[in-house]
Scaffold this motif. Sequence first.
Motif, PDB file in Angstrom:
ATOM      1  N   ALA A  26       0.684  -1.205   0.093  1.00 24.17           N
ATOM      2  CA  ALA A  26      -0.077   0.041  -0.006  1.00 24.17           C
ATOM      3  C   ALA A  26       0.822   1.205  -0.093  1.00 24.17           C
ATOM      4  O   ALA A  26       1.933   1.273   0.505  1.00 24.17           O
ATOM      5  CB  ALA A  26      -0.850   0.062   1.176  1.00 24.17           C
ATOM      6  N   GLN A  27       0.531   2.430  -0.610  1.00 23.25           N
ATOM      7  CA  GLN A  27       0.892   3.695  -0.699  1.00 23.25           C
ATOM      8  C   GLN A  27       0.491   4.521   0.525  1.00 23.25           C
ATOM      9  O   GLN A  27      -0.744   4.435   0.707  1.00 23.25           O
ATOM     10  CB  GLN A  27       0.731   4.285  -1.818  1.00 23.25           C
ATOM     11  N   ILE A  28       1.325   4.822   1.462  1.00 23.78           N
ATOM     12  CA  ILE A  28       0.638   5.545   2.656  1.00 23.78           C
ATOM     13  C   ILE A  28       1.029   7.254   2.047  1.00 23.78           C
ATOM     14  O   ILE A  28       1.968   7.773   1.929  1.00 23.78           O
ATOM     15  CB  ILE A  28       1.558   5.537   3.915  1.00 23.78           C
ATOM     16  N   VAL A  29      -0.146   7.714   2.520  1.00 20.91           N
ATOM     17  CA  VAL A  29      -0.351   9.217   2.346  1.00 20.91           C
ATOM     18  C   VAL A  29      -0.415  10.077   3.521  1.00 20.91           C
ATOM     19  O   VAL A  29      -1.034   9.546   4.489  1.00 20.91           O
ATOM     20  CB  VAL A  29      -1.256   9.859   1.244  1.00 20.91           C
ATOM     21  N   ILE A  30      -0.318  11.321   3.559  1.00 24.97           N
ATOM     22  CA  ILE A  30      -0.561  12.259   4.731  1.00 24.97           C
ATOM     23  C   ILE A  30      -2.084  13.197   4.265  1.00 24.97           C
ATOM     24  O   ILE A  30      -1.623  14.114   3.096  1.00 24.97           O
ATOM     25  CB  ILE A  30       0.599  13.175   5.086  1.00 24.97           C
ATOM     26  N   HIS A  31      -2.927  12.986   5.337  1.00 29.51           N
ATOM     27  CA  HIS A  31      -3.971  14.207   4.741  1.00 29.51           C
ATOM     28  C   HIS A  31      -3.516  15.377   5.616  1.00 29.51           C
ATOM     29  O   HIS A  31      -3.603  15.453   6.810  1.00 29.51           O
ATOM     30  CB  HIS A  31      -5.178  13.588   5.484  1.00 29.51           C
ATOM     31  N   LEU A  43       6.715  10.665   2.683  1.00 28.04           N
ATOM     32  CA  LEU A  43       5.305  10.134   2.377  1.00 28.04           C
ATOM     33  C   LEU A  43       4.679  11.435   1.335  1.00 28.04           C
ATOM     34  O   LEU A  43       5.337  12.681   1.514  1.00 28.04           O
ATOM     35  CB  LEU A  43       4.350  10.071   3.520  1.00 28.04           C
ATOM     36  N   LYS A  44       3.742  11.088   0.641  1.00 23.55           N
ATOM     37  CA  LYS A  44       3.229  12.050  -0.205  1.00 23.55           C
ATOM     38  C   LYS A  44       2.043  12.921   0.551  1.00 23.55           C
ATOM     39  O   LYS A  44       1.501  12.166   1.604  1.00 23.55           O
ATOM     40  CB  LYS A  44       2.351  11.491  -1.322  1.00 23.55           C
ATOM     41  N   ILE A  45       1.743  14.095   0.387  1.00 21.69           N
ATOM     42  CA  ILE A  45       0.762  14.751   1.145  1.00 21.69           C
ATOM     43  C   ILE A  45      -0.424  15.153   0.204  1.00 21.69           C
ATOM     44  O   ILE A  45      -0.362  15.581  -0.995  1.00 21.69           O
ATOM     45  CB  ILE A  45       1.341  16.354   1.571  1.00 21.69           C
ATOM     46  N   SER A 100       1.015  24.264  11.091  1.00 22.47           N
ATOM     47  CA  SER A 100       0.774  23.205  10.953  1.00 22.47           C
ATOM     48  C   SER A 100       1.341  22.619   9.710  1.00 22.47           C
ATOM     49  O   SER A 100       1.814  21.416   9.424  1.00 22.47           O
ATOM     50  CB  SER A 100      -0.802  23.062  10.642  1.00 22.47           C
ATOM     51  N   ARG A 101       1.464  23.472   8.619  1.00 22.58           N
ATOM     52  CA  ARG A 101       1.977  23.063   7.233  1.00 22.58           C
ATOM     53  C   ARG A 101       3.494  22.790   7.542  1.00 22.58           C
ATOM     54  O   ARG A 101       3.720  21.682   6.848  1.00 22.58           O
ATOM     55  CB  ARG A 101       1.731  24.205   6.273  1.00 22.58           C
ATOM     56  N   GLU A 102       4.150  23.498   8.515  1.00 18.50           N
ATOM     57  CA  GLU A 102       5.482  23.283   8.610  1.00 18.50           C
ATOM     58  C   GLU A 102       5.609  21.593   9.287  1.00 18.50           C
ATOM     59  O   GLU A 102       6.629  21.092   8.732  1.00 18.50           O
ATOM     60  CB  GLU A 102       6.111  24.038   9.416  1.00 18.50           C
ATOM     61  N   LEU A 109       7.060  15.917   8.617  1.00 23.94           N
ATOM     62  CA  LEU A 109       6.929  14.783   8.682  1.00 23.94           C
ATOM     63  C   LEU A 109       6.926  13.980   7.404  1.00 23.94           C
ATOM     64  O   LEU A 109       7.259  12.951   7.033  1.00 23.94           O
ATOM     65  CB  LEU A 109       5.247  14.424   9.483  1.00 23.94           C
ATOM     66  N   ALA A 110       6.352  14.587   6.310  1.00 22.25           N
ATOM     67  CA  ALA A 110       6.446  13.959   4.903  1.00 22.25           C
ATOM     68  C   ALA A 110       7.823  13.623   4.602  1.00 22.25           C
ATOM     69  O   ALA A 110       8.258  12.585   3.871  1.00 22.25           O
ATOM     70  CB  ALA A 110       5.540  14.893   3.967  1.00 22.25           C
ATOM     71  N   LYS A 111       8.731  14.648   4.978  1.00 22.06           N
ATOM     72  CA  LYS A 111      10.144  14.540   4.486  1.00 22.06           C
ATOM     73  C   LYS A 111      10.762  13.078   5.174  1.00 22.06           C
ATOM     74  O   LYS A 111      11.525  12.621   4.700  1.00 22.06           O
ATOM     75  CB  LYS A 111      10.860  15.931   4.765  1.00 22.06           C
TER      76      LYS A 111
END
Length: 306
Positions: free
Chosen positions: A147-152, A196-198, A183-185, A190-192
């Motif tokens: 599975a591909q894990i993404v961040i909402h 993971l993709k956002i 929040s964006r930071e 975390l994505a980095k």
Amino acid sequence: MMKIDMLVLKRTYILFGLLLIFSINVFGQNDGNALKLFIIGNSFSQNASTFLPQIAKEKGKTLVIGRAELGGHSLQQHWGYAEKYEANPDDPKGKPYNGKSLNMLLSGDTWDVIAIQQYSYLSGDSSSYLPYAKKLVEYVKKLQPNAQIVIHQTWAYRADAKKFGKIGKDVFAKDQHEMFQKSREAYHKLAKQLDLKILPVGDAFELVANDKKYGYKQDANFNFEHPVPPNLPDQSHSINVGYFWNQKELHFDPNHANDAGKYLGSLIWYSVLFNDLPKNIKFKPASVSDKFSRYLKSAAAKAIHP
């Protein structure tokens, strides 16, 4: 001229092929028309994916959604339940999702994409993400290795909220913009860290909030001290629930998305997951005007491709 045209055409074919491969490989081993999505989150993930099934149906896609969502829940809480279940499968505290554990829900099918998010109130506090997000992602990968894990990426509260989210230990954002920035930071950090993709829903909400024409502005003529039912302040173009009457009591919810906000979130989710453009989507909720829906589609497109 013919050589130039052929070169452009060749490059176009290559780009199209790469996009197609990206759509198939990044978001599940499928033909681009079917997707099994599992969401670990709370009411914000429910909001952002509300109209996803309707959009997918309109576009002729087969979409299956599994959910492990509990109101107001953080990454730490979701991971805590998983830990309790693994320590003792008979412990009911490890099975908070209608009597099931995260292990049971994830193991019940083969998922293409699995989404995680932080509790919005903690989203600006980067220290609240780890180690829980990392442990949760590792756990998910063991159960669903393909599975591909993404961040909402969740959104900041409406500008007239009485209180904004945490941005550090005993420190809170002073306004909507600071909550968004922090929040964006935190989400991008975390994505980095986890590669993971956002899903940039928070970015889209911020674009709307700052728009000179469509950004929400508090009604200066409404008597908030002594409101009289059923009168409500002007909340034109709000993408958050805001003020509403419940019997004779005026309630206020500047955090959750209303139909317009849910639509904006669903535009992002669909467009990213199915590698499509928001402008190609015809569906819209009946409560959202044609003009506003066109603007929301443009905001979604800018958030995806800034």
